[in-house]
Design an enzyme around this catalytic site. Structure first.
Site, PDB file in Angstrom:
ATOM      1  CB  ALA A  11      83.347  40.550  19.934  1.00  0.00           C
ATOM      2  N   GLY A  12      81.974  38.801  22.894  1.00  0.00           N
ATOM      3  CA  GLY A  12      81.534  37.489  23.352  1.00  0.00           C
ATOM      4  C   GLY A  12      80.058  37.345  22.983  1.00  0.00           C
ATOM      5  CG  PHE A 113      73.995  22.007  34.669  1.00  0.00           C
ATOM      6  CD1 PHE A 113      74.527  20.977  33.922  1.00  0.00           C
ATOM      7  CD2 PHE A 113      74.650  23.245  34.656  1.00  0.00           C
ATOM      8  CE1 PHE A 113      75.685  21.161  33.166  1.00  0.00           C
ATOM      9  CE2 PHE A 113      75.807  23.439  33.905  1.00  0.00           C
ATOM     10  CZ  PHE A 113      76.331  22.406  33.165  1.00  0.00           C
ATOM     11  CG  ASP A 207      89.924  45.510  30.583  1.00  0.00           C
ATOM     12  OD1 ASP A 207      90.518  45.266  31.651  1.00  0.00           O
ATOM     13  OD2 ASP A 207      90.270  45.018  29.494  1.00  0.00           O
ATOM     14  CD  GLN A 226      78.698  29.913  40.376  1.00  0.00           C
ATOM     15  OE1 GLN A 226      78.816  29.898  39.159  1.00  0.00           O
ATOM     16  NE2 GLN A 226      77.546  29.732  40.969  1.00  0.00           N
ATOM     17  CG  HIS A 228      82.790  25.150  38.659  1.00  0.00           C
ATOM     18  ND1 HIS A 228      82.958  23.803  38.867  1.00  0.00           N
ATOM     19  CD2 HIS A 228      81.831  25.272  37.723  1.00  0.00           C
ATOM     20  CE1 HIS A 228      82.121  23.137  38.065  1.00  0.00           C
ATOM     21  NE2 HIS A 228      81.425  24.014  37.363  1.00  0.00           N
ATOM     22  CG  LEU A 238      84.747  24.337  34.336  1.00  0.00           C
ATOM     23  CD1 LEU A 238      84.386  24.694  35.760  1.00  0.00           C
ATOM     24  CD2 LEU A 238      83.798  25.010  33.376  1.00  0.00           C
ATOM     25  CB  THR A 240      81.535  20.926  32.339  1.00  0.00           C
ATOM     26  OG1 THR A 240      80.135  21.207  32.430  1.00  0.00           O
ATOM     27  CG2 THR A 240      81.677  19.515  31.788  1.00  0.00           C
ATOM     28  CD  GLU A 241      76.672  22.506  38.075  1.00  0.00           C
ATOM     29  OE1 GLU A 241      77.432  23.405  38.447  1.00  0.00           O
ATOM     30  OE2 GLU A 241      75.443  22.591  38.135  1.00  0.00           O
ATOM     31  NE  ARG A 272      78.153  25.739  38.609  1.00  0.00           N
ATOM     32  CZ  ARG A 272      78.306  26.218  37.404  1.00  0.00           C
ATOM     33  NH1 ARG A 272      78.660  27.463  37.227  1.00  0.00           N
ATOM     34  NH2 ARG A 272      78.113  25.447  36.356  1.00  0.00           N
ATOM     35  CG  HIS A 337      83.040  29.015  37.249  1.00  0.00           C
ATOM     36  ND1 HIS A 337      83.792  28.698  36.148  1.00  0.00           N
ATOM     37  CD2 HIS A 337      81.747  28.747  36.919  1.00  0.00           C
ATOM     38  CE1 HIS A 337      82.990  28.249  35.188  1.00  0.00           C
ATOM     39  NE2 HIS A 337      81.746  28.290  35.620  1.00  0.00           N
ATOM     40  NE  ARG A 372      77.207  31.373  36.574  1.00  0.00           N
ATOM     41  CZ  ARG A 372      77.581  30.435  35.699  1.00  0.00           C
ATOM     42  NH1 ARG A 372      76.814  30.130  34.674  1.00  0.00           N
ATOM     43  NH2 ARG A 372      78.725  29.800  35.845  1.00  0.00           N
ATOM     44  CB  SER A 377      76.025  32.830  32.983  1.00  0.00           C
ATOM     45  OG  SER A 377      76.830  31.737  32.822  1.00  0.00           O
TER      46      SER A 377
END
Ligand SMILES: Cc1cc2nc3c(=O)[nH]c(=O)nc-3n(C[C@H](O)[C@H](O)[C@H](O)COP(=O)(O)OP(=O)(O)OC[C@H]3O[C@@H](n4cnc5c(N)ncnc54)[C@H](O)[C@@H]3O)c2cc1C
Length: 557
Positions: A11-12, A113, A207, A226, A228, A238, A240-241, A272, A337, A372, A377
């Site tokens: 449920a992301g 970015f 999973d 990847q 980071h 993290l 962030t970039e 990255r 990451h 990536r 993403s």
């Protein structure tokens, strides 16, 4: 027995978007999530989401940047589709209620970015993922569906090559259940916890990817991991970039802005893999700070800008590293990451197993190829979550119903029951820590044949030991000992695929950097790695990369 047309696992952002699309298509839908939906890792995304929406930017530049960022391993037909969907997707999310930052003229604000030829990362301060997740959750809440919250998928049920349902475990009651489904969308997200030093949440254990692999789904490009460049030294949290996008600088212990050597045109905003390797090289060559880190400096941006655009970073730095970014540099080094690999799918989320679809970080379409780009993403979860939901709904509309029995459940959970019945055996959490140490040490940013062979040997040894684990805790309610055992079993399978794929790929491309094969080898390796589960571990084969308009070139920044 419980029955549903479409079961979405996760449920992301990817799972929620898939569920919404399947409901829109008229199907009856159930969503399984081992966490409260708003606790999904999507909510941790800070920096932003890419879309070429401004007049000066173009969809073609976004496509080109993504192709180049992927080191030419991304499928160009998929990337073209993906970048074209970006604008409508972001606008839709705004209509669902996401409040993005605005420029002075009222248009969507965009920040630069890494690896992007133009500032095209749209953001909500440094909490973009949470802003998107909340808006989508509110939108989904207006629809009817069944939510199984704090339920863990443990395996998939496949008969005659067709998905028939899932086996899941209710954390609150400790009960296992068989749930029949005409179609299943796997959206279980990242699996960065196979590593010890990672920016991923503790729940990111892959999973669904492992469950799909177990029933014959092909995993694609799993060796591409990847790292980071900027994670806080001790916690791995993290930074962030977006911090570099706002103008943050990287400095070594000599005070040098070392990125000038590695990416003379774009410095800190190279992609990255390039920045992570640069940091590790500085540290290995003795120009890092004692303890193995470099500095990320934001002080010159000023208090106002730091505290408004990078609010969360300020909190993280102050609470988890004891430094104030307004007055002090942040101690950082790279951490795992993102997984470029995952369950192989086509543009519509279909896998090689009938009735099984996948989307989000659990899937590999592939648009990221071997590396990536940041901001791509979050977009992927929404674009391909929707596609997978539509495709699963269309499939379920014509799929026959299966007839599973309680015996199927008993067979599926017999091995799990055995863990609890044992009177001696190993603690799964010990195996988890050992696996993480092996992956950190032998399958990191720089790789060699000797290290990878040692990695394979050790992971296989851990798999053997896993066959003898014991779950000591016999309680039914929130038995974390049991959840831990399930997750470790899944991660060991995936760790093996990563390391075996990395050993086989005798070239350097994107995030896969072999010291013994330092260059990209298009003649032999311009191909996707495909892994199927065999009796003695992963069976590798290879598949061609799709090209449309962009010929491979050397990748420089
Ligand atoms: C710290 C951090 C910052 C990031 N920042 C950015 C960014 O700024 N921009 C960007 O583009 N990308 C970013 N990313 C990457 C991006 O956030 C993820 O790739 C993306 O959000 C994954 O979404 P998902 O829906 O696939 O998975 P998730 O959001 O992780 O959701 C997975 C879901 O699966 C469920 N689940 C897992 N296992 C089971 C199981 N066994 N049974 C039932 N349910 C299960 C979970 O409960 C969860 O609901 C970041 C990632 C991290 C870790």
């Amino acid at each position: 027995m419980r029955k549903h047309d479409v079961v979405v696992v996760g449920a992301g952002l990817a799972g929620q978007r898939a569920a919404l699309a399947a409901i829109d298509a008229g199907r009856e839908v159930a969503v399984f999530s081992k966490l409260h939906p708003l606790r999904s890792h999507s909510g941790a995304a800070q920096g932003g989401i890419n879309a070429a929406v401004g007049k000066e930017d173009s969809v073609d530049t976004h496509i080109y940047d993504t192709v180049k960022g992927s080191d030419y391993l991304g499928d160009q037909d998929a990337i073209e589709f993906f970048c074209r969907e970006a604008g409508p997707t972001v606008v839709e999310m705004e209509h669902f209620g996401t409040i993005f930052n605005r420029s002075a003229d009222g248009s969507l604000a965009r920040r630069p970015f890494g690896g992007a030829g133009f500032p095209r990362t749209i953001y909500a301060a440094d909490r973009t993922g949470l802003a998107l997740l909340q808006a989508l959750w509110e939108r989904l809440g207006t629809e009817e569906f069944t939510l199984y919250e704090e339920w863990d998928l443990t395996s998939l049920v496949v008969r005659e090559g067709t998905v028939r349902g899932i086996v899941a475990f209710d954390r609150r009651k400790g009960e296992f259940a068989l749930i029949e489904a005409k179609a299943v969308v796997m959206a279980t997200g990242p699996f960065g916890r196979v590593y010890g030093r990672t920016t991923n949440a503790h729940s990111c254990t892959g999973d669904g990817v492992a469950a799909a692999y177990a029933v014959g789904a092909a995993l694609k490009d799993m060796e591409f991991v990847q790292f980071h460049p900027t994670a806080l030294l001790e916690s791995g949290i993290l930074i962030t970039e977006g911090a570099r996008g706002e103008g943050g600088l990287l400095k070594n212990a000599l005070g040098e802005r070392f990125m000038s050597k590695y990416a003379p045109h774009v410095f800190e905003l190279a992609s990255r893999d390039v920045v992570s390797r640069a940091i590790v090289t500085e540290i290995l060559e003795g120009r890092g700070f004692p303890g193995g880190y470099v500095h990320l400096e934001l002080m010159h941006l000023g208090k106002e800008r730091i505290e408004s655009r990078l609010q969360e970073i300020c909190d993280f730095a102050r609470h988890f590293a004891g430094v104030d970014p307004v007055t002090q540099p942040l101690p950082i080094s790279p951490a795992q990451h993102y997984m470029m690999g995952g369950i192989g799918t086509d543009i519509h989320g279909a896998t090689n197993v009938r009735g099984l679809f996948a989307a989000g970080e659990a899937a590999c379409v592939s648009i990221h190829g071997s590396n990536r780009l940041g901001g791509n993403s979050l977009l992927e979860t929404l674009v391909f979550g929707k596609e997978a939901g539509i495709a699963a709904a269309a499939y379920a509309a014509h799929a026959s119903v299966s007839s599973l029995t309680e015996d199927d459940l008993a067979t599926a959970i017999a091995p799990i029951r055995a863990w609890s019945h044992r009177t001696d055996g190993e603690d799964p959490s010990v195996l988890r820590s050992e696996m993480q140490r092996v992956m950190d040490q032998y399958v990191g940013i720089y790789r060699t044949e000797a290290d990878l062979l040692e990695g394979v040997r050790r992971i296989r040894e851990l798999k053997k030991r896993f066959a003898r684990i014991r779950v000591v805790d016999q309680s039914l309610v929130y038995n974390v000992n049991l959840s831990d055992a399930l997750e470790v079993g899944h991660m060991l399978e995936l760790a093996e695929v990563i390391v075996v794929g990395a050993y086989a790929r005798t070239e350097s491309r994107g995030a896969h950097s072999r010291r013994d094969y330092p260059t990209r080898d298009d003649a032999h390796w311009m191909k996707h790695t495909i892994a199927h589960r065999g009796a003695d571990g992963p069976q590798l084969s290879y598949a061609p990369v799709a090209f449309t308009r962009w010929e491979p070139k050397e990748r420089v920044y």
